[in-house]
Enzyme design. Structure first.
Site, PDB file in Angstrom:
ATOM      1  CD  GLU A 108      26.327  34.048  -4.804  1.00 54.72           C
ATOM      2  OE1 GLU A 108      26.494  32.814  -4.879  1.00 54.72           O
ATOM      3  OE2 GLU A 108      26.496  34.704  -3.775  1.00 54.72           O
ATOM      4  CB  SER A 150      14.727  14.707   8.589  1.00 51.40           C
ATOM      5  OG  SER A 150      13.531  15.311   8.151  1.00 51.40           O
ATOM      6  CD  GLU A 156      21.008  20.844  -4.982  1.00 51.23           C
ATOM      7  OE1 GLU A 156      21.667  20.358  -4.044  1.00 51.23           O
ATOM      8  OE2 GLU A 156      20.134  21.690  -4.817  1.00 51.23           O
ATOM      9  CG  ASP A 208      25.509  25.745  -2.938  1.00 53.02           C
ATOM     10  OD1 ASP A 208      26.190  26.780  -3.012  1.00 53.02           O
ATOM     11  OD2 ASP A 208      24.356  25.652  -3.407  1.00 53.02           O
TER      12      ASP A 208
END
Ligand code: GLA
Length: 406
Positions: A46, A80, A172, A184
């Site tokens: 992480e 969406s 992003e 990710d």
């Protein structure tokens, strides 16, 4: 304007079929195809990706589906099931990352990141998703990866998955404004069933590392604390800046290039906080590599049952050490995340840690399948006793990355 009529066949749960049905209901024609990409959990590693380090995420069995059809003009329209009945529509040539906002910044940011030359024609897109939002399970990367593979096919750009991950990260960073790394998007694009993805964030080289948890009688329990996390907020960027400062003081391109002994020898050059941030990154990189060594050995058929059990306990200990380091050195945990990890461990998890960027979100616990329900109950009870909101618990299995569904 009155709401469009509901579809004749109601799909109760998110799926490729529901994405296609919603596309038809909203846009009055059938999609050409449906593409999908998964959310992810990070097993370990992480806040290492933007330090050119190692991470070991896996794609989960929760997905985002993108139903897509080309248009005659050069406009892009996105809708969406998770953002009401409104769609957002723009000319492809006018996509400006600085002016995109809300959830549509993810897919429109990806279309922009392909570059103007690649954008060979307009598209309509309708998303459906089973990836929980705000749980730190990368619902955003799932949107990015699903539309990226769809556009790659429709526009004939033939980019490989590593290039598509870079496109997702660019979207992003520039359109959403979150200074994240590439873990990710890599998990969403490169995941394979049954395995984690070992990412070397410097070279972007990846390798599938089979997990073998099911064969060992284990599973991964997600404890979503349902507390806020926002990467665009200051905490993530501040951590990243600390790491960059440490690398600069140590005279290296990235913390990847520093050995722990060297950092310790240079402690006096750094303030206490910067030192601890860097120490987390270095020890976390080492934990990723240790976990991979254990998992690789696990694949060896000559290994005895006792040795496998020992290896799995050792992986649990690495998860625990990762959590402690994120809590104490990197300071991105929260009381809810700590309680989730501690109560899972106390109830029989082999190990548990916060997953994703932190400041809220979810914990993963490696649990014996036979004890899963008891552990989930114990965690839920501990949250009630602490007066925290009821957490959401579910099991995840390592699943396939982005693909065309139909
Ligand atoms: C978020 C970012 C990733 C990574 C993690 C922390 O999920 O999107 O790039 O930095 O936080 O490991």
């Amino acid at each position: 304007m009155s709401a469009p009529p509901r579809p004749a066949t109601a799909h109760a749960t998110p799926s490729a079929e529901r994405a296609a049905a919603e596309f038809t209901r909203r846009f009055g024609r059938a999609p050409l195809g449906v593409w999908s990409a998964p959310g992810r959990v990070n097993l370990i590693g992480e806040h290492t990706d933007y330090n050119d380090g190692f991470a070991l995420p896996f794609a989960i069995d929760r997905r985002t589906w993108a139903a897509v059809a080309p248009r005659e003009d050069r406009r892009i329209r996105v809708a969406s099931t998770f953002a009401g009945d409104k769609s957002v529509e723009l000319p492809l040539g006018l996509l400006d990352p600085a002016r995109l906002a809300g959830w549509s910044a993810y897919p429109l940011g990806v279309a922009w990141a392909f570059g103007r030359l690649a954008a060979r024609g307009g598209v309509d897109v309708c998303f459906d998703s089973s990836v929980p939002v705000g749980a730190g399970l990368s619902s955003s990367a799932a949107i990015e990866a699903s539309i990226a593979i769809a556009l790659n096919e429709l526009w004939g750009t033939n980019l490989d998955r590593s290039a598509l991950a870079r496109i997702g990260r660019l979207a992003e960073n520039e359109a959403v404004g979150a200074p994240t790394g590439i873990m990710d998007q890599t998990a969403a694009l490169q995941g394979t069933a049954g395995a984690a993805v070992l990412l070397d964030a410097r070279t972007l080289h990846t390798r599938a590392v089979p997990l073998g948890f099911a064969a060992a009688g284990l599973e991964v329990l997600v404890i979503d604390t349902r507390t806020a996390h926002a990467h665009a907020g200051g905490g993530y960027g501040a951590r990243r800046a600390s790491c960059e400062r440490a690398a600069q003081v140590l005279g290296v391109p990235a913390l990847r290039d520093v050995a722990l002994a060297r950092l310790e020898a240079a402690e006096a050059l750094l303030d206490d906080e910067t030192f601890r941030r860097a120490r987390h990154v270095l020890t976390e990189n080492a934990r990723v590599l240790a976990a991979v060594t254990l998992l690789d050995a696990h694949g060896d058929p000559a290994r005895s049952g006792d040795a496998l059990a020992r290896d799995m306990r050792a992986i649990g200990a690495l998860l625990d050490a990762s959590h402690a380091s994120l809590r104490d050195d990197f300071e991105v945990s929260t009381p809810e995340l700590d309680l989730a990890a501690e109560s899972a461990r106390a109830a029989g998890a082999l190990g548990a840690r916060m997953t994703g960027g932190g400041f809220g979100g979810a914990v993963i616990a490696l649990v014996p399948t036979a004890r899963n329900a008891a552990i989930a109950e114990a965690v839920t009870r501990a949250f009630a006793e602490a007066g925290y909101p009821r957490p959401q618990l579910f099991t995840v299995t390592p699943s396939a990355g982005a693909r065309r569904e139909r």
